[in-house]
Each structure stands twice: as structure tokens, then as C-alpha cells.
Design an enzyme around this catalytic site. Structure first.
Site: not given
Length: 381
Positions: A45, A129, A177, A202, A205, A236
């Protein structure tokens, strides 16, 4: 008990879902050394390629000042000065107070279980997630799952269920993700306002990759101040470790009192927090890297026939869905033999029947390194 565990592990293996740990012997940018061979790492990531660029040398002063370990939770004696510096910088960037957590998993657990209780409801995208799912379970709140990306279904749930509960949280990832897609964030903002809900986003990513300063999809879509709570990680695109929450001051103070994954854990060492701050500063200024990794994503999707047009083609997560677990494993091993590290992703990480390779790109990659990949995937499909 051991016999029972052995039997369950055998069943997992028979389904093609046994997991193993591969040892990375060395890392150089986008390349990793495994079993004495160098492979292009398509499973990281590290979207901006920063994780191997922050040296211990530049953090040595912080190590000498504070030592290796924090020694206690933040509410005891672990709240060293680097926390204040990092949270202060996040405040400058996001325009709202920030709170640092030990990891993204701990942040998601703490936010949902801390903000919600039995009188409350959480409305979550079905593909959020695992850490968000666990946070919902720990909260004791009633939670409703709407089909992935289906905002009409979300609104229907809110229309029918919202009035039964004290607080209502809408929970989604910005960039998902395993699928590399994202919701219509401006539309989500309108929905949460109509129903008096609190939008939790969230951005794990998306930070680093999207937005003029790399602050995520909310910055990219002009909704930075309308999203009620943003979760981000340093592990990440920022190339370090740890996580953060950005929200109103009342939320920050409430989480300090109620988020068990914040209260009952040892603080991050100062050298780790200093690394996170260094990664954040680099990412804010990494406009060229953002453009580069997004360009690589567009090219790879086009070569694989997966392009859809628009911003979706610039997400540096490219899923190649093959369906059956063993087929995904076989494809992963063939790529490994050809010099690419792309582990098979299987249930329960993804839904049944959608085993895949998740090709993750980095600005540290050379486009020429990826040229062999589409023909290989076509040959083995």
C-alpha cells in the site's frame, strides 16, 4: 482442542484458503527480495513510494531525546511532544482537531465502539473493512448493511430506521481496499444532512493519492469540511505507521474518554510519530508522485481492459477477479515465478466466488516494469 484446530486447518487447506507468511529478505523501492530473488511488489500500500525513504538518520535526534519505547499509554506518561506536533500539523491541514491512534485497525475499533451504544444505529456499506465491522460489533449499536455503493438502498434504510435511534452513523470507505472503487461522496453528504446522520469516512487508501495536498477523496471532491469524521493512516501512502482521526473538538475529547483502543494501549514511540510527521510532510508536497501513480493506474487498467473512464481509473488498486480460490492461487504462483509478488486474495477477505489478485501500484514503479504483466495475465486467464 488441538485436534479440533488441526481438523479445521485441514478443511481450510482443502478449500484452497490456507494462508502462509512469505519472508521479505530485503526491500528496495518497489522491489522485494524473497528466496534470493527480486520481485516487483504488487501487494504493497506504499502508493507514493515513501516507506523506504524515511531514514533512521533523520529521526536519530528524536530517538536520543525520548528513547525507543513510549513506556505508557498517552493518558499516563506516553503523551510525548511529538504527538502534539503531529496533531497540530493535521489541524493545520484539515482545519479540525486530530487524534492519533496506534493503527488504522485500532482507530476504527475506537471510533465506532466509542461513539455508539445500544441506543444508536450504524448504517454501513456492505464491503467496509473488517476493522469497521469489528468496531460495529463492539459498539453494541444496531447496525444495518446496505449493498455496496447503493445510496438509494442506504436512503431507504435511513427513511425506515433512523427515527428509532438516538445517534445514526453512516460508515463507508472512500477508496475500497479490495475493489479500488469509491462512493459518490457529495451525494453521501446530502443524504447524511437530510437524515441528521454523522458521516464517518475511512480514507486509509485515499490519503496521499487524492486531493491537491493528498488529504484524500474528501479534498478531491470538495467535501472536506462536510464529512463529519475522517480516518486516515500513516502506514500506507505516508510511508510510516499509525493512524489519525479528524473531527470536531467535541468528538476528539469524547474519544479520549470513550475509545478503549486509545485509552488502554501503550503510546506510539516518539521515533514512530516523528516518522509519521516526516511522511505526512513529504506526501503533502508529493504532487508529482500523485500524478505518476494515478497515470500508472490508468495505463494498467487500459491494458487489462478494465478502464471505465474518469477518476475511477486513477485508483492505484486494480482488482483482477478470477472467481475460484484455487485458480487465484495458481495465477499468483505463476506471477511469482515470472517475478511479480501478487498474493491471492480469497474469502473471507472478499465475498464468496470473487477470489482475485489485487494489483497495488506505487509511484516508485517504472512503467516498463509493468509491461510484461498484462500479457501474463491474459495467458493464464
Amino acid at each position: 482442542m488441538l485436534e479440533d484446530l488441526h481438523r479445521e486447518l485441514s478443511e481450510i487447506g482443502q478449500r484452497g484458503r490456507l494462508r502462509t507468511l512469505r519472508t521479505i529478505e530485503e526491500r528496495r523501492g518497489a522491489w522485494v527480495k524473497i528466496e534470493g530473488r527480486w520481485l516487483l511488489n504488487l501487494s504493497s500500500n506504499d502508493y507514493l513510494g515513501l516507506s523506504t525513504e524515511i531514514s533512521l538518520g533523520e529521526l536519530a535526534e528524536k530517538l536520543s531525546l525520548f528513547g525507543l519505547g513510549a513506556g505508557a499509554a498517552r493518558l499516563l506518561s506516553g503523551n510525548h511532544a511529538l504527538y502534539e506536533a503531529l496533531e497540530g500539523r493535521l489541524y493545520e491541514l484539515y482545519g479540525r482537531p486530530a487524534l492519533i491512534f496506534g493503527s488504522g485497525y485500532l482507530a476504527n475499533l475506537g471510533v465506532l465502539s466509542g461513539l455508539c451504544g445500544r441506543r444508536d444505529a450504524i448504517f454501513a456499506d456492505k464491503l467496509v473493512h473488517a476493522s469497521l465491522i469489528d468496531g460495529m460489533r463492539l459498539s453494541g449499536a444496531t447496525f444495518y448493511r446496505y449493498p455496496h455503493g447503493d445510496l438509494e438502498a442506504l436512503e431507504d434504510l435511513l427513511r425506515r430506521k433512523r427515527g428509532r435511534h438516538r445517534r445514526a452513523l453512516i460508515v463507508t470507505e472512500s477508496v475500497f481496499s479490495m475493489d479500488g472503487d469509491f462512493p459518490d461522496l457529495p451525494a453521501l453528504v446530502e443524504i447524511k444532512e437530510r437524515y441528521g446522520a454523522f458521516l464517518v469516512l475511512d480514507e486509509a487508501h485515499a490519503v496521499g493519492v487524492f486531493g491537491r495536498r493528498g488529504l484524500g477523496l474528501a479534498e478531491e471532491t470538495g467535501t472536506l469540511q462536510e464529512v463529519d469524521l475522517i480516518l486516515g493512516t500513516f502506514g500506507k501512502a505516508f510511508g510510516a505507521y499509525g493512524a489519525f482521526v479528524v473531527s470536531a473538538e467535541e468528538v476528539r475529547r469524547y474519544l479520549i474518554h470513550r475509545a478503549r483502543s486509545f485509552i488502554f494501549t501503550t503510546a506510539l514511540p516518539a521515533v514512530v510519530v516523528a516518522g509519521a510527521l516526516a511522511g505526512l510532510e513529504r506526501a503533502v508536497e508529493a504532487g508529482e508522485r500523485r500524478r505518476r501513480v494515478r497515470k500508472l493506474a490508468r495505463r494498467l487498467r487500459r491494458a487489462l481492459g478494465l478502464d471505465q473512464g474518469g477518476l475511477a481509473d486513477e485508483v492505484p488498486i486494480v482488482p483482477v477477479v478470477v472467481g475460484e480460490d484455487r485458480r487465484a492461487l495458481e495465477l499468483s504462483e505463476r506471477l511469482f515465478a515470472a517475478g511479480f509478488l501478487a498474493p491471492a486474495i480469497r474469502p473471507p477477505t472478499v465475498p464468496e466466488g470473487t477470489a482475485r489478485l489485487r494489483l497495488s501500484l506505487s509511484a516508485s514503479m517504472d512503467g516498463k516494469d509493468l509491461e510484461r504483466l498484462p500479457p501474463l495475465l491474459r495467458e493464464t486467464s
